[in-house]
Design a protein around this motif. Structure first.
Motif, short mmCIF file in Angstrom:
data_model
loop_
_atom_site.label_atom_id
_atom_site.label_comp_id
_atom_site.label_asym_id
_atom_site.label_seq_id
_atom_site.Cartn_x
_atom_site.Cartn_y
_atom_site.Cartn_z
N THR A 58 0.97 -1.13 0.30
CA THR A 58 0.30 0.77 0.24
C THR A 58 1.25 1.10 -0.17
OG1 THR A 58 -1.87 -1.41 1.45
CG2 THR A 58 -2.06 1.30 1.56
N ALA A 59 1.60 0.99 0.84
CA ALA A 59 2.75 2.80 1.00
C ALA A 59 3.56 2.76 -0.23
CB ALA A 59 4.35 2.36 1.49
N ALA A 60 4.04 1.22 -1.30
CA ALA A 60 4.39 1.67 -2.67
C ALA A 60 3.42 1.88 -4.09
CB ALA A 60 4.87 0.68 -2.48
N ARG A 65 1.69 6.48 -7.03
CA ARG A 65 0.11 7.13 -7.35
C ARG A 65 0.76 8.76 -7.30
NH1 ARG A 65 -5.08 3.36 -6.15
NH2 ARG A 65 -3.74 1.65 -7.60
N TYR A 66 1.41 9.74 -6.07
CA TYR A 66 1.15 10.55 -5.52
C TYR A 66 2.25 11.31 -5.20
CZ TYR A 66 -4.07 8.48 -4.94
OH TYR A 66 -5.00 8.51 -5.16
N GLY A 67 3.73 10.26 -5.88
CA GLY A 67 4.72 10.88 -5.59
C GLY A 67 5.58 11.39 -4.64
N GLN A 72 7.25 11.19 3.62
CA GLN A 72 6.24 11.62 3.63
C GLN A 72 5.15 9.94 3.89
OE1 GLN A 72 5.87 13.18 0.23
NE2 GLN A 72 6.03 15.12 1.35
N THR A 73 5.45 9.50 3.24
CA THR A 73 4.48 7.77 3.52
C THR A 73 4.72 7.34 4.70
OG1 THR A 73 5.18 7.59 1.06
CG2 THR A 73 3.88 5.69 2.65
#
Length: 80
Positions: A58-60, A65-67, A72-73
């Motif tokens: 999910t983090a990847a 997707r959102y750059g 940040q993740t």
């Protein structure tokens, strides 16, 4: 011992477990309880591993997707 025992009291740290029956019964019940506990732990460990793997995916996906950066993740994941 089977002829002498009708109840076995087992002290384990701060817990007392009472097993009714003779010593052979105690050993059988204790073995069954330990097997059940191990199966529960194995199930927990497998679920934890599955969730951790899913969280990494999910983090990847979020990063791609959102750059967002990994930092940040991580911040998003830790704030949950």
């Amino acid at each position: 011992m089977d002829d002498l025992c009708t109840t076995v009291w087992e002290l384990r740290e701060t817990q007392v477990a009472v097993y009714l029956g003779n010593y052979t019964d105690y050993l059988a019940k204790k073995t069954a309880a330990e097997s059940h506990q191990q199966a529960r732990y194995d199930q927990f460990a497998a679920e934890k591993k599955r969730l951790k793997k899913n969280d990494s995916k999910t983090a990847a996906t979020c990063r791609s997707r959102y750059g967002g950066s990994q930092k940040q993740t991580r911040h998003i994941r830790n704030s949950r």
